[in-house]
Design a protein around this motif. Sequence first.
Motif, PDB file in Angstrom:
ATOM      1  N   ARG A   9       0.833  -1.205   0.000  1.00  0.00           N
ATOM      2  CA  ARG A   9       0.000   0.000   0.000  1.00  0.00           C
ATOM      3  C   ARG A   9       0.868   1.255   0.000  1.00  0.00           C
ATOM      4  NH1 ARG A   9      -2.737  -0.628   4.621  1.00  0.00           N
ATOM      5  NH2 ARG A   9      -4.293  -1.934   3.624  1.00  0.00           N
ATOM      6  N   GLY A  10       1.938   1.243   0.777  1.00  0.00           N
ATOM      7  CA  GLY A  10       2.854   2.383   0.811  1.00  0.00           C
ATOM      8  C   GLY A  10       3.508   2.634  -0.536  1.00  0.00           C
ATOM      9  N   CYS A  11       3.934   1.562  -1.211  1.00  0.00           N
ATOM     10  CA  CYS A  11       4.519   1.705  -2.546  1.00  0.00           C
ATOM     11  C   CYS A  11       3.497   2.248  -3.530  1.00  0.00           C
ATOM     12  CB  CYS A  11       5.061   0.366  -3.035  1.00  0.00           C
ATOM     13  SG  CYS A  11       6.529  -0.183  -2.149  1.00  0.00           S
ATOM     14  N   ALA A  12       2.255   1.796  -3.415  1.00  0.00           N
ATOM     15  CA  ALA A  12       1.202   2.289  -4.303  1.00  0.00           C
ATOM     16  C   ALA A  12       0.939   3.774  -4.061  1.00  0.00           C
ATOM     17  CB  ALA A  12      -0.076   1.482  -4.114  1.00  0.00           C
ATOM     18  N   ILE A  13       0.959   4.195  -2.829  1.00  0.00           N
ATOM     19  CA  ILE A  13       0.741   5.616  -2.517  1.00  0.00           C
ATOM     20  C   ILE A  13       1.890   6.460  -3.057  1.00  0.00           C
ATOM     21  CG2 ILE A  13       0.637   7.293  -0.628  1.00  0.00           C
ATOM     22  CD1 ILE A  13      -1.029   5.201   0.900  1.00  0.00           C
ATOM     23  N   ILE A  14       3.120   5.981  -2.892  1.00  0.00           N
ATOM     24  CA  ILE A  14       4.271   6.711  -3.433  1.00  0.00           C
ATOM     25  C   ILE A  14       4.163   6.797  -4.957  1.00  0.00           C
ATOM     26  CG2 ILE A  14       6.774   6.590  -3.777  1.00  0.00           C
ATOM     27  CD1 ILE A  14       6.921   5.437  -0.897  1.00  0.00           C
ATOM     28  N   GLY A  15       3.748   5.699  -5.583  1.00  0.00           N
ATOM     29  CA  GLY A  15       3.549   5.706  -7.035  1.00  0.00           C
ATOM     30  C   GLY A  15       2.488   6.697  -7.455  1.00  0.00           C
ATOM     31  N   MET A  16       1.395   6.794  -6.678  1.00  0.00           N
ATOM     32  CA  MET A  16       0.334   7.761  -6.984  1.00  0.00           C
ATOM     33  C   MET A  16       0.852   9.190  -6.886  1.00  0.00           C
ATOM     34  SD  MET A  16      -3.160   6.601  -5.188  1.00  0.00           S
ATOM     35  CE  MET A  16      -3.790   4.956  -5.323  1.00  0.00           C
ATOM     36  N   VAL A  17       1.650   9.450  -5.868  1.00  0.00           N
ATOM     37  CA  VAL A  17       2.203  10.800  -5.692  1.00  0.00           C
ATOM     38  C   VAL A  17       3.116  11.152  -6.870  1.00  0.00           C
ATOM     39  CG1 VAL A  17       3.750  12.191  -4.258  1.00  0.00           C
ATOM     40  CG2 VAL A  17       1.984  10.797  -3.185  1.00  0.00           C
ATOM     41  N   ILE A  18       3.961  10.210  -7.283  1.00  0.00           N
ATOM     42  CA  ILE A  18       4.867  10.459  -8.411  1.00  0.00           C
ATOM     43  C   ILE A  18       4.071  10.700  -9.690  1.00  0.00           C
ATOM     44  CG2 ILE A  18       6.583   9.363  -9.908  1.00  0.00           C
ATOM     45  CD1 ILE A  18       7.670   7.991  -7.359  1.00  0.00           C
ATOM     46  N   TYR A  19       3.099   9.837  -9.962  1.00  0.00           N
ATOM     47  CA  TYR A  19       2.303   9.989 -11.188  1.00  0.00           C
ATOM     48  C   TYR A  19       1.568  11.327 -11.211  1.00  0.00           C
ATOM     49  CZ  TYR A  19      -1.149   9.289 -14.809  1.00  0.00           C
ATOM     50  OH  TYR A  19      -1.926   9.455 -15.924  1.00  0.00           O
ATOM     51  N   HIS A  20       0.921  11.685 -10.111  1.00  0.00           N
ATOM     52  CA  HIS A  20       0.153  12.930 -10.093  1.00  0.00           C
ATOM     53  C   HIS A  20       1.054  14.160 -10.109  1.00  0.00           C
ATOM     54  CE1 HIS A  20      -3.181  10.226  -9.024  1.00  0.00           C
ATOM     55  NE2 HIS A  20      -3.862  11.104  -9.734  1.00  0.00           N
ATOM     56  N   ALA A  21       2.239  14.066  -9.513  1.00  0.00           N
ATOM     57  CA  ALA A  21       3.186  15.179  -9.583  1.00  0.00           C
ATOM     58  C   ALA A  21       3.613  15.417 -11.031  1.00  0.00           C
ATOM     59  CB  ALA A  21       4.396  14.905  -8.710  1.00  0.00           C
ATOM     60  N   MET A  22       3.900  14.338 -11.758  1.00  0.00           N
ATOM     61  CA  MET A  22       4.262  14.466 -13.172  1.00  0.00           C
ATOM     62  C   MET A  22       3.098  15.022 -13.991  1.00  0.00           C
ATOM     63  SD  MET A  22       7.358  13.619 -13.665  1.00  0.00           S
ATOM     64  CE  MET A  22       8.061  13.883 -12.073  1.00  0.00           C
ATOM     65  N   TYR A  23       1.890  14.576 -13.687  1.00  0.00           N
ATOM     66  CA  TYR A  23       0.695  15.054 -14.395  1.00  0.00           C
ATOM     67  C   TYR A  23       0.501  16.557 -14.173  1.00  0.00           C
ATOM     68  CZ  TYR A  23      -4.107  15.377 -15.988  1.00  0.00           C
ATOM     69  OH  TYR A  23      -5.239  15.734 -16.665  1.00  0.00           O
ATOM     70  N   ILE A  24       0.622  16.979 -12.936  1.00  0.00           N
ATOM     71  CA  ILE A  24       0.437  18.399 -12.611  1.00  0.00           C
ATOM     72  C   ILE A  24       1.538  19.250 -13.250  1.00  0.00           C
ATOM     73  CG2 ILE A  24       0.536  20.070 -10.715  1.00  0.00           C
ATOM     74  CD1 ILE A  24      -0.956  17.946  -9.023  1.00  0.00           C
ATOM     75  N   LEU A  25       2.790  18.790 -13.171  1.00  0.00           N
ATOM     76  CA  LEU A  25       3.879  19.560 -13.769  1.00  0.00           C
ATOM     77  C   LEU A  25       3.698  19.712 -15.272  1.00  0.00           C
ATOM     78  CD1 LEU A  25       7.017  18.216 -11.872  1.00  0.00           C
ATOM     79  CD2 LEU A  25       6.056  20.515 -11.771  1.00  0.00           C
TER      80      LEU A  25
END
Length: 69
Positions: A9-25
Amino acid sequence: RSQKLDAIRGCAIIGMVIYHAMYILTNIFGYSIFDFPNQNWHIFGRIVAITFIIVAGISFRLSTLGKTP
């Protein structure tokens, strides 16, 4: 609590943060880091989302049974 499920679950949350950070940027600020808008990033986002949903479902099922692995 299951440490394995928490780690996944922690890895999935980190992955979500990375994906959404790239999307926003890319889509809000106009920066294209790591060639974001290609197919691989969208596959990565789907895998992370599916992993999180599956782990949440397993956790819910275990909590309704009153058991933890």
